[in-house]
Scaffold this motif. Structure first.
Motif, PDB file in Angstrom:
ATOM      1  N   VAL A  26       0.850  -1.196   0.000  1.00  0.00           N
ATOM      2  CA  VAL A  26       0.000   0.000   0.000  1.00  0.00           C
ATOM      3  C   VAL A  26       0.884   1.244   0.000  1.00  0.00           C
ATOM      4  N   ASN A  27       1.959   1.214   0.751  1.00  0.00           N
ATOM      5  CA  ASN A  27       2.880   2.344   0.783  1.00  0.00           C
ATOM      6  C   ASN A  27       3.491   2.588  -0.606  1.00  0.00           C
ATOM      7  N   ASP A  28       3.858   1.522  -1.304  1.00  0.00           N
ATOM      8  CA  ASP A  28       4.382   1.663  -2.668  1.00  0.00           C
ATOM      9  C   ASP A  28       3.350   2.307  -3.581  1.00  0.00           C
ATOM     10  N   GLN A  29       2.110   1.897  -3.454  1.00  0.00           N
ATOM     11  CA  GLN A  29       1.044   2.452  -4.282  1.00  0.00           C
ATOM     12  C   GLN A  29       0.810   3.930  -3.976  1.00  0.00           C
ATOM     13  N   LEU A  30       0.908   4.291  -2.697  1.00  0.00           N
ATOM     14  CA  LEU A  30       0.760   5.703  -2.316  1.00  0.00           C
ATOM     15  C   LEU A  30       1.913   6.543  -2.861  1.00  0.00           C
ATOM     16  N   LYS A  31       3.126   6.008  -2.801  1.00  0.00           N
ATOM     17  CA  LYS A  31       4.281   6.711  -3.360  1.00  0.00           C
ATOM     18  C   LYS A  31       4.118   6.915  -4.861  1.00  0.00           C
ATOM     19  N   PHE A  32       3.615   5.898  -5.546  1.00  0.00           N
ATOM     20  CA  PHE A  32       3.391   5.998  -6.987  1.00  0.00           C
ATOM     21  C   PHE A  32       2.356   7.069  -7.303  1.00  0.00           C
ATOM     22  N   ALA A  33       1.253   7.087  -6.561  1.00  0.00           N
ATOM     23  CA  ALA A  33       0.205   8.085  -6.788  1.00  0.00           C
ATOM     24  C   ALA A  33       0.747   9.497  -6.568  1.00  0.00           C
ATOM     25  N   LYS A  34       1.567   9.669  -5.532  1.00  0.00           N
ATOM     26  CA  LYS A  34       2.173  10.974  -5.262  1.00  0.00           C
ATOM     27  C   LYS A  34       3.123  11.358  -6.398  1.00  0.00           C
ATOM     28  N   PHE A  35       3.894  10.399  -6.889  1.00  0.00           N
ATOM     29  CA  PHE A  35       4.818  10.643  -7.994  1.00  0.00           C
ATOM     30  C   PHE A  35       4.068  11.102  -9.240  1.00  0.00           C
ATOM     31  N   VAL A  36       2.995  10.410  -9.583  1.00  0.00           N
ATOM     32  CA  VAL A  36       2.196  10.760 -10.761  1.00  0.00           C
ATOM     33  C   VAL A  36       1.615  12.163 -10.606  1.00  0.00           C
ATOM     34  N   LYS A  37       1.150  12.487  -9.414  1.00  0.00           N
ATOM     35  CA  LYS A  37       0.587  13.815  -9.151  1.00  0.00           C
ATOM     36  C   LYS A  37       1.647  14.898  -9.360  1.00  0.00           C
ATOM     37  N   GLU A  38       2.864  14.648  -8.896  1.00  0.00           N
ATOM     38  CA  GLU A  38       3.948  15.621  -9.058  1.00  0.00           C
ATOM     39  C   GLU A  38       4.418  15.715 -10.509  1.00  0.00           C
ATOM     40  N   ILE A  39       4.393  14.611 -11.243  1.00  0.00           N
ATOM     41  CA  ILE A  39       4.790  14.597 -12.659  1.00  0.00           C
ATOM     42  C   ILE A  39       3.893  15.527 -13.480  1.00  0.00           C
ATOM     43  N   ASP A  40       2.616  15.583 -13.114  1.00  0.00           N
ATOM     44  CA  ASP A  40       1.678  16.440 -13.834  1.00  0.00           C
ATOM     45  C   ASP A  40       2.075  17.918 -13.788  1.00  0.00           C
ATOM     46  N   LYS A  41       2.874  18.306 -12.802  1.00  0.00           N
ATOM     47  CA  LYS A  41       3.260  19.706 -12.619  1.00  0.00           C
ATOM     48  C   LYS A  41       4.538  20.089 -13.368  1.00  0.00           C
ATOM     49  N   LEU A  42       5.246  19.113 -13.939  1.00  0.00           N
ATOM     50  CA  LEU A  42       6.566  19.391 -14.514  1.00  0.00           C
ATOM     51  C   LEU A  42       6.496  19.975 -15.918  1.00  0.00           C
ATOM     52  N   ASP A  43       7.513  20.780 -16.255  1.00  0.00           N
ATOM     53  CA  ASP A  43       7.633  21.294 -17.619  1.00  0.00           C
ATOM     54  C   ASP A  43       8.383  20.277 -18.475  1.00  0.00           C
ATOM     55  N   ARG A  44       8.529  20.577 -19.751  1.00  0.00           N
ATOM     56  CA  ARG A  44       9.132  19.638 -20.699  1.00  0.00           C
ATOM     57  C   ARG A  44      10.555  19.242 -20.315  1.00  0.00           C
ATOM     58  N   ASN A  45      11.392  20.209 -19.950  1.00  0.00           N
ATOM     59  CA  ASN A  45      12.785  19.900 -19.599  1.00  0.00           C
ATOM     60  C   ASN A  45      12.872  19.016 -18.359  1.00  0.00           C
ATOM     61  N   SER A  46      12.033  19.290 -17.388  1.00  0.00           N
ATOM     62  CA  SER A  46      12.019  18.454 -16.181  1.00  0.00           C
ATOM     63  C   SER A  46      11.521  17.051 -16.492  1.00  0.00           C
ATOM     64  N   LEU A  47      10.510  16.957 -17.365  1.00  0.00           N
ATOM     65  CA  LEU A  47      10.016  15.634 -17.766  1.00  0.00           C
ATOM     66  C   LEU A  47      11.091  14.841 -18.491  1.00  0.00           C
ATOM     67  N   LEU A  48      11.858  15.511 -19.346  1.00  0.00           N
ATOM     68  CA  LEU A  48      12.949  14.845 -20.056  1.00  0.00           C
ATOM     69  C   LEU A  48      13.988  14.320 -19.068  1.00  0.00           C
TER      70      LEU A  48
END
Length: 66
Positions: free
Chosen positions: A8-30
Motif C-alpha cells: 500500500v505504501n508503494d502504491q501511495l508513493k506511486f500516486a504521489k509521484f504521478v501527481k507531481e509529474i503532472d506539474k513538470l515542464d518539458r525539460n524536467s520531464l525529459l
C-alpha cells in the motif's frame, strides 16, 4: 510461489509521484524520463544479476569465477 505485489505504501508513493509529474515542464520531464530509463534499463538488470549470483552462491557454493 508467492506473487509479487506492491505494498500500500508503494502504491501511495506511486500516486504521489504521478501527481507531481503532472506539474513538470518539458525539460524536467525529459530529465525524469532519462533517469527512470537509466534505472529500468541499466541498474535494475544489474541488481537482478547480482541478486541471482548471490542466491546461486548461497545455494550452490559457486566461486564466482564462471
Amino acid at each position: 510461489m508467492r506473487k509479487i505485489e506492491p505494498s500500500v505504501n508503494d502504491q501511495l508513493k506511486f500516486a504521489k509521484f504521478v501527481k507531481e509529474i503532472d506539474k513538470l515542464d518539458r525539460n524536467s520531464l525529459l530529465e525524469v524520463t532519462i533517469e527512470l530509463a537509466r534505472l529500468a534499463l541499466l541498474m535494475q538488470p544489474a541488481a537482478i544479476r547480482w541478486a541471482a549470483h548471490e542466491a546461486a552462491s548461497n545455494l550452490g557454493g559457486i566461486d564466482g569465477s564462471t
